[in-house]
Design a protein around this motif. Structure first.
Motif, short mmCIF file in Angstrom:
data_model
loop_
_atom_site.label_atom_id
_atom_site.label_comp_id
_atom_site.label_asym_id
_atom_site.label_seq_id
_atom_site.Cartn_x
_atom_site.Cartn_y
_atom_site.Cartn_z
N ALA A 26 17.33 -7.22 -16.30
CA ALA A 26 17.26 -6.05 -16.97
C ALA A 26 17.33 -6.58 -19.03
N ASP A 27 18.48 -6.55 -18.67
CA ASP A 27 19.15 -7.11 -20.30
C ASP A 27 18.48 -8.46 -21.32
N VAL A 28 18.47 -8.94 -20.15
CA VAL A 28 17.62 -10.80 -20.52
C VAL A 28 16.06 -10.33 -20.63
N LEU A 29 15.79 -9.40 -19.65
CA LEU A 29 14.26 -9.20 -20.17
C LEU A 29 14.03 -8.39 -21.84
N VAL A 30 14.52 -7.53 -22.21
CA VAL A 30 15.10 -6.83 -22.65
C VAL A 30 14.93 -7.95 -24.37
N ASP A 31 16.27 -8.45 -24.70
CA ASP A 31 16.29 -9.54 -25.19
C ASP A 31 15.35 -10.19 -25.41
N ASN A 51 4.81 -8.31 -26.91
CA ASN A 51 3.20 -8.44 -26.02
C ASN A 51 2.97 -9.09 -25.04
N ASP A 52 3.88 -9.57 -23.77
CA ASP A 52 3.98 -10.12 -23.18
C ASP A 52 4.07 -8.58 -21.92
N PHE A 53 2.57 -8.78 -21.44
CA PHE A 53 2.25 -7.41 -20.45
C PHE A 53 3.14 -7.83 -19.04
N VAL A 54 3.18 -8.97 -18.55
CA VAL A 54 3.69 -9.44 -17.63
C VAL A 54 5.44 -9.25 -16.88
N ALA A 55 6.01 -9.43 -18.53
CA ALA A 55 7.41 -9.37 -18.63
C ALA A 55 7.94 -7.38 -18.87
N LEU A 56 7.18 -6.98 -19.29
CA LEU A 56 7.82 -5.50 -19.47
C LEU A 56 7.37 -4.95 -18.26
N LEU A 57 6.25 -5.36 -17.43
CA LEU A 57 5.86 -4.73 -16.12
C LEU A 57 7.15 -5.13 -15.18
N LYS A 58 7.63 -6.53 -15.43
CA LYS A 58 8.69 -6.79 -13.82
C LYS A 58 9.97 -5.71 -15.34
N LEU A 59 9.92 -5.15 -16.65
CA LEU A 59 10.90 -4.44 -16.61
C LEU A 59 10.98 -3.74 -16.34
N GLU A 90 9.47 -2.53 -13.45
CA GLU A 90 9.89 -2.70 -11.96
C GLU A 90 11.02 -2.34 -11.94
N VAL A 91 12.26 -3.92 -12.63
CA VAL A 91 13.54 -3.79 -13.10
C VAL A 91 14.13 -2.14 -13.31
N TYR A 92 13.84 -1.59 -13.58
CA TYR A 92 14.74 -0.18 -13.90
C TYR A 92 13.83 0.52 -12.82
N SER A 145 11.33 3.80 -16.00
CA SER A 145 10.08 2.78 -15.80
C SER A 145 8.65 3.07 -16.19
N ARG A 146 8.36 4.58 -15.90
CA ARG A 146 7.10 4.59 -15.56
C ARG A 146 6.71 4.59 -17.56
N GLN A 147 8.01 4.74 -18.28
CA GLN A 147 7.93 4.69 -19.89
C GLN A 147 7.47 3.18 -20.40
N VAL A 148 8.32 2.21 -19.72
CA VAL A 148 7.51 1.09 -19.84
C VAL A 148 6.37 0.69 -19.66
N PHE A 149 5.88 1.52 -18.10
CA PHE A 149 4.37 1.16 -17.94
C PHE A 149 3.54 1.78 -18.70
N ALA A 150 4.02 2.89 -19.11
CA ALA A 150 2.96 3.59 -20.63
C ALA A 150 3.50 3.07 -21.80
N LEU A 151 3.83 2.12 -21.75
CA LEU A 151 3.65 1.16 -22.64
C LEU A 151 2.55 0.43 -23.11
N VAL A 152 2.09 -0.35 -21.87
CA VAL A 152 1.74 -1.56 -21.89
C VAL A 152 0.29 -1.16 -21.37
N LEU A 153 0.35 -0.01 -20.67
CA LEU A 153 -1.07 0.39 -21.40
C LEU A 153 -1.61 1.89 -22.10
#
Length: 163
Positions: A105-110, A117-125, A127-129, A138-146
Motif C-alpha cells: 500500500a505504501d509503495v502504491l501511494v508513493d 490517474n493510473d486507474f489500475v494502480a488505484l484499483l490495486k491499492l 484491493e490491498v486495503y 478501499s471503497r473510498q479508493v474505488f469511488a475515487l476511480v469512479l
C-alpha cells in the motif's frame, strides 16, 4: 566456466567492463549457469544507475524468480522501483504476493502521488486495503476511480454489494 568469459576489445577498459559483465551474464545464462550469470549481473549494480544497470536488475529479477528466490527478486525489484517509478506497481504487487500488504500500500501511494490517474494502480491499492481489512478505505479508493471515470466497470464491480 571460462567458456563464456569474454572481454570486449576496447581501449577504454572502464567503459567496456559493464558491457563485458552483461555479455558474460547472457552467455552464462545460455550455458545453463544461472548462478554465474547472477554474479556477472551483480557487477552492473553500483553508484550510477544506467540502462545496463536496469537490464542487469531485470535479469537478476527474472533469474531469482525462476530459481524461487523471492528475497533477491524483491530486492532487485525494489532497486528498479527506486530508480524508475514505472516499476513501483510491479514492486507493490510482489510485496502483496509475499504478504507484505502495508508495504505494498505504501509503495502504491508513493507511486500515485506522482502518477495520480493510473486507474489500475488505484484499483490495486483499493484491493490491498480490502485485503488488509480496511473496507471503508478501499471503497473510498474505488469511488475515487469512479469520480474520474464513471464508466470504469472494474471499480463498479468492486463497489457492488457482495451477495
Amino acid at each position: 566456466s571460462d567458456v563464456y568469459k569474454r572481454q570486449l576489445i576496447h581501449p577504454d577498459r572502464q567503459r567496456a567492463e559493464p558491457l563485458d559483465a552483461m555479455i558474460n551474464g547472457f552467455l552464462a545464462e545460455l550455458a545453463g549457469q544461472p548462478n554465474e550469470a547472477l554474479n556477472f549481473y551483480q557487477l552492473l549494480i553500483g553508484e550510477v544507475f544506467n540502462p545496463l544497470t536496469e537490464e542487469g536488475l531485470k535479469r537478476i529479477l527474472t533469474l531469482s524468480l525462476k530459481g524461487g528466490d523471492m528475497e533477491n527478486a524483491l530486492l532487485a525489484l525494489e532497486c528498479l522501483a527506486n530508480a524508475v517509478i514505472t516499476y513501483k506497481p510491479q514492486y507493490a504487487e510482489m510485496l502483496r504476493l509475499s504478504g507484505q500488504l502495508q508495504s505494498a500500500a505504501d509503495v502504491l501511494v508513493d507511486y500515485l502521488e506522482v502518477i495520480p490517474n493510473d486507474f489500475v494502480a488505484l484499483l490495486k491499492l483499493g484491493e490491498v486495503y480490502r485485503a488488509m481489512g480496511q473496507e471503508e478505505v478501499s471503497r473510498q479508493v474505488f469511488a475515487l476511480v469512479l469520480e474520474q471515470d464513471s464508466t470504469n466497470t472494474a471499480a463498479k464491480a468492486l463497489l457492488a454489494p457482495k451477495g
